[in-house]
Design a protein around this motif. Structure first.
Motif, PDB file in Angstrom:
ATOM      1  N   LYS A  40       8.994 -11.301  -3.294  1.00 26.58           N
ATOM      2  CA  LYS A  40       7.769 -11.661  -2.962  1.00 26.58           C
ATOM      3  C   LYS A  40       7.737 -10.966  -1.487  1.00 26.58           C
ATOM      4  O   LYS A  40       8.626 -10.647  -0.969  1.00 26.58           O
ATOM      5  CB  LYS A  40       7.154 -12.991  -2.756  1.00 26.58           C
ATOM      6  CG  LYS A  40       8.175 -14.039  -1.909  1.00 26.58           C
ATOM      7  CD  LYS A  40       7.718 -15.431  -2.045  1.00 26.58           C
ATOM      8  CE  LYS A  40       8.793 -16.274  -1.269  1.00 26.58           C
ATOM      9  NZ  LYS A  40       8.388 -17.382  -1.096  1.00 26.58           N
ATOM     10  N   GLY A  41       6.408 -10.814  -0.985  1.00 30.96           N
ATOM     11  CA  GLY A  41       6.264 -10.157   0.588  1.00 30.96           C
ATOM     12  C   GLY A  41       5.152  -9.271   0.285  1.00 30.96           C
ATOM     13  O   GLY A  41       4.457  -8.753  -0.470  1.00 30.96           O
ATOM     14  N   GLN A  42       5.140  -8.589   1.562  1.00 32.50           N
ATOM     15  CA  GLN A  42       4.056  -7.593   2.033  1.00 32.50           C
ATOM     16  C   GLN A  42       4.522  -6.320   1.736  1.00 32.50           C
ATOM     17  O   GLN A  42       5.696  -5.866   2.197  1.00 32.50           O
ATOM     18  CB  GLN A  42       3.616  -7.760   3.337  1.00 32.50           C
ATOM     19  CG  GLN A  42       2.745  -9.138   3.778  1.00 32.50           C
ATOM     20  CD  GLN A  42       1.456  -8.892   3.067  1.00 32.50           C
ATOM     21  OE1 GLN A  42       1.124  -9.904   2.346  1.00 32.50           O
ATOM     22  NE2 GLN A  42       0.706  -8.263   3.343  1.00 32.50           N
ATOM     23  N   TYR A  43       3.659  -5.124   0.853  1.00 34.88           N
ATOM     24  CA  TYR A  43       3.968  -3.929   0.687  1.00 34.88           C
ATOM     25  C   TYR A  43       2.959  -3.130   1.032  1.00 34.88           C
ATOM     26  O   TYR A  43       1.685  -3.487   1.048  1.00 34.88           O
ATOM     27  CB  TYR A  43       4.335  -3.607  -0.825  1.00 34.88           C
ATOM     28  CG  TYR A  43       5.666  -4.416  -0.942  1.00 34.88           C
ATOM     29  CD1 TYR A  43       7.078  -3.794  -1.129  1.00 34.88           C
ATOM     30  CD2 TYR A  43       5.752  -5.804  -1.231  1.00 34.88           C
ATOM     31  CE1 TYR A  43       7.992  -4.247  -1.629  1.00 34.88           C
ATOM     32  CE2 TYR A  43       7.085  -6.523  -1.823  1.00 34.88           C
ATOM     33  CZ  TYR A  43       8.057  -5.810  -1.821  1.00 34.88           C
ATOM     34  OH  TYR A  43       9.278  -6.228  -2.406  1.00 34.88           O
ATOM     35  N   GLN A  44       3.018  -2.027   1.259  1.00 36.57           N
ATOM     36  CA  GLN A  44       1.970  -0.804   1.541  1.00 36.57           C
ATOM     37  C   GLN A  44       2.102   0.003   0.230  1.00 36.57           C
ATOM     38  O   GLN A  44       3.112   0.625   0.032  1.00 36.57           O
ATOM     39  CB  GLN A  44       2.175  -0.288   2.801  1.00 36.57           C
ATOM     40  CG  GLN A  44       2.131  -1.182   4.056  1.00 36.57           C
ATOM     41  CD  GLN A  44       2.121  -0.459   5.513  1.00 36.57           C
ATOM     42  OE1 GLN A  44       2.895   0.506   5.362  1.00 36.57           O
ATOM     43  NE2 GLN A  44       1.946  -1.158   6.434  1.00 36.57           N
ATOM     44  N   GLU A  45       0.879   0.319  -0.445  1.00 37.74           N
ATOM     45  CA  GLU A  45       1.048   1.484  -1.208  1.00 37.74           C
ATOM     46  C   GLU A  45       0.525   2.767  -0.447  1.00 37.74           C
ATOM     47  O   GLU A  45      -0.173   2.725   0.426  1.00 37.74           O
ATOM     48  CB  GLU A  45      -0.206   1.302  -2.384  1.00 37.74           C
ATOM     49  CG  GLU A  45      -0.081   2.691  -3.354  1.00 37.74           C
ATOM     50  CD  GLU A  45      -0.981   2.331  -4.561  1.00 37.74           C
ATOM     51  OE1 GLU A  45      -1.151   3.290  -5.343  1.00 37.74           O
ATOM     52  OE2 GLU A  45      -1.625   1.380  -4.666  1.00 37.74           O
ATOM     53  N   CYS A  46       1.486   3.937  -0.473  1.00 37.68           N
ATOM     54  CA  CYS A  46       1.264   5.043   0.121  1.00 37.68           C
ATOM     55  C   CYS A  46       1.155   6.078  -0.804  1.00 37.68           C
ATOM     56  O   CYS A  46       1.267   6.242  -1.777  1.00 37.68           O
ATOM     57  CB  CYS A  46       2.680   5.041   1.113  1.00 37.68           C
ATOM     58  SG  CYS A  46       3.015   4.040   2.107  1.00 37.68           S
ATOM     59  N   ASN A  47       0.883   7.226  -0.269  1.00 39.55           N
ATOM     60  CA  ASN A  47       1.028   8.564  -0.888  1.00 39.55           C
ATOM     61  C   ASN A  47       2.324   9.256  -0.879  1.00 39.55           C
ATOM     62  O   ASN A  47       2.992   8.482  -0.177  1.00 39.55           O
ATOM     63  CB  ASN A  47      -0.244   9.473  -0.461  1.00 39.55           C
ATOM     64  CG  ASN A  47      -0.022   9.992   1.025  1.00 39.55           C
ATOM     65  OD1 ASN A  47       0.975   9.875   1.696  1.00 39.55           O
ATOM     66  ND2 ASN A  47      -1.150  10.368   1.751  1.00 39.55           N
ATOM     67  N   LEU A  48       2.640  10.236  -1.295  1.00 38.65           N
ATOM     68  CA  LEU A  48       3.736  10.834  -1.435  1.00 38.65           C
ATOM     69  C   LEU A  48       4.412  11.339   0.004  1.00 38.65           C
ATOM     70  O   LEU A  48       5.527  11.586   0.301  1.00 38.65           O
ATOM     71  CB  LEU A  48       3.965  12.318  -2.102  1.00 38.65           C
ATOM     72  CG  LEU A  48       3.774  11.915  -3.942  1.00 38.65           C
ATOM     73  CD1 LEU A  48       3.782  13.041  -4.649  1.00 38.65           C
ATOM     74  CD2 LEU A  48       4.859  10.790  -4.144  1.00 38.65           C
ATOM     75  N   LEU A  49       3.445  11.518   1.032  1.00 37.34           N
ATOM     76  CA  LEU A  49       3.937  11.878   2.161  1.00 37.34           C
ATOM     77  C   LEU A  49       3.902  10.528   3.213  1.00 37.34           C
ATOM     78  O   LEU A  49       4.231  10.358   4.404  1.00 37.34           O
ATOM     79  CB  LEU A  49       2.731  12.705   2.896  1.00 37.34           C
ATOM     80  CG  LEU A  49       2.574  13.991   2.364  1.00 37.34           C
ATOM     81  CD1 LEU A  49       1.479  14.923   2.889  1.00 37.34           C
ATOM     82  CD2 LEU A  49       3.967  14.843   2.643  1.00 37.34           C
ATOM     83  N   GLU A  50       4.017   9.289   2.459  1.00 37.84           N
ATOM     84  CA  GLU A  50       4.104   8.055   2.959  1.00 37.84           C
ATOM     85  C   GLU A  50       3.040   7.492   3.995  1.00 37.84           C
ATOM     86  O   GLU A  50       3.258   6.545   4.955  1.00 37.84           O
ATOM     87  CB  GLU A  50       5.499   7.553   3.827  1.00 37.84           C
ATOM     88  CG  GLU A  50       6.524   8.129   3.001  1.00 37.84           C
ATOM     89  CD  GLU A  50       8.229   8.208   3.633  1.00 37.84           C
ATOM     90  OE1 GLU A  50       8.126   7.541   4.937  1.00 37.84           O
ATOM     91  OE2 GLU A  50       9.156   8.646   3.300  1.00 37.84           O
ATOM     92  N   LYS A  51       1.861   8.189   3.747  1.00 40.35           N
ATOM     93  CA  LYS A  51       0.696   7.619   4.430  1.00 40.35           C
ATOM     94  C   LYS A  51      -0.004   6.570   3.762  1.00 40.35           C
ATOM     95  O   LYS A  51      -0.422   6.545   2.465  1.00 40.35           O
ATOM     96  CB  LYS A  51      -0.456   8.696   4.717  1.00 40.35           C
ATOM     97  CG  LYS A  51       0.261  10.037   5.168  1.00 40.35           C
ATOM     98  CD  LYS A  51       0.789   9.815   6.750  1.00 40.35           C
ATOM     99  CE  LYS A  51       1.085  10.743   7.416  1.00 40.35           C
ATOM    100  NZ  LYS A  51       2.187  10.476   8.474  1.00 40.35           N
ATOM    101  N   LEU A  52      -0.638   5.402   4.383  1.00 39.30           N
ATOM    102  CA  LEU A  52      -0.959   4.391   3.921  1.00 39.30           C
ATOM    103  C   LEU A  52      -2.399   4.544   3.046  1.00 39.30           C
ATOM    104  O   LEU A  52      -3.036   5.277   3.365  1.00 39.30           O
ATOM    105  CB  LEU A  52      -1.392   3.306   4.880  1.00 39.30           C
ATOM    106  CG  LEU A  52      -2.138   1.964   4.618  1.00 39.30           C
ATOM    107  CD1 LEU A  52      -1.064   0.984   3.736  1.00 39.30           C
ATOM    108  CD2 LEU A  52      -2.625   1.414   5.777  1.00 39.30           C
ATOM    109  N   ILE A  53      -2.286   3.856   1.743  1.00 42.41           N
ATOM    110  CA  ILE A  53      -3.499   3.863   0.993  1.00 42.41           C
ATOM    111  C   ILE A  53      -4.030   2.443   0.853  1.00 42.41           C
ATOM    112  O   ILE A  53      -5.296   2.133   1.068  1.00 42.41           O
ATOM    113  CB  ILE A  53      -3.107   4.436  -0.602  1.00 42.41           C
ATOM    114  CG1 ILE A  53      -2.545   5.787  -0.570  1.00 42.41           C
ATOM    115  CG2 ILE A  53      -4.039   3.813  -1.529  1.00 42.41           C
ATOM    116  CD1 ILE A  53      -1.898   6.071  -2.091  1.00 42.41           C
ATOM    117  N   SER A  54      -3.199   1.489   0.728  1.00 43.39           N
ATOM    118  CA  SER A  54      -3.724   0.008   0.762  1.00 43.39           C
ATOM    119  C   SER A  54      -2.460  -0.914   1.125  1.00 43.39           C
ATOM    120  O   SER A  54      -1.218  -0.476   0.856  1.00 43.39           O
ATOM    121  CB  SER A  54      -4.487  -0.414  -0.412  1.00 43.39           C
ATOM    122  OG  SER A  54      -3.465  -0.348  -1.555  1.00 43.39           O
TER     123      SER A  54
END
Length: 87
Positions: A40-54
């Motif tokens: 469990k925890g907080q995650y960030q979905e990113c694009n392949l360049l590691e830029k935040l999506i959500s």
């Protein structure tokens, strides 16, 4: 840890910036699939360049869907916890 049929953890690495780790999950069977987070925890979905999506909050058993051959990238920002256990 993840679990899923036709889904494979492809990479686990230190993020390019910040105190976080990046991992990528790939759907490998050519059809819709899903995987389950264990932990469990907080995650960030990113694009392949590691830029935040959500941002997402993961509880044990959170299910994530993938399209055929899709690659999903996630970033885990680390506090006092460890993503990788030292042996």
């Amino acid at each position: 840890e993840i679990e899923g049929v036709g889904c494979r953890l492809e990479i686990l690495k230190k993020a390019e910036e910040g105190d976080s780790y990046v991992f990528r999950v790939v759907e490998t069977n050519g059809r819709r699939g899903s995987f389950i987070f264990h932990g469990k925890g907080q995650y960030q979905e990113c694009n392949l360049l590691e830029k935040l999506i959500s941002s997402i909050t993961v509880e044990d058993g959170t299910k994530v869907s993938l399209n055929p051959y899709e690659i999903k990238t996630f970033k885990k920002v680390m506090g006092n916890e460890q993503l990788i256990k030292k042996v």
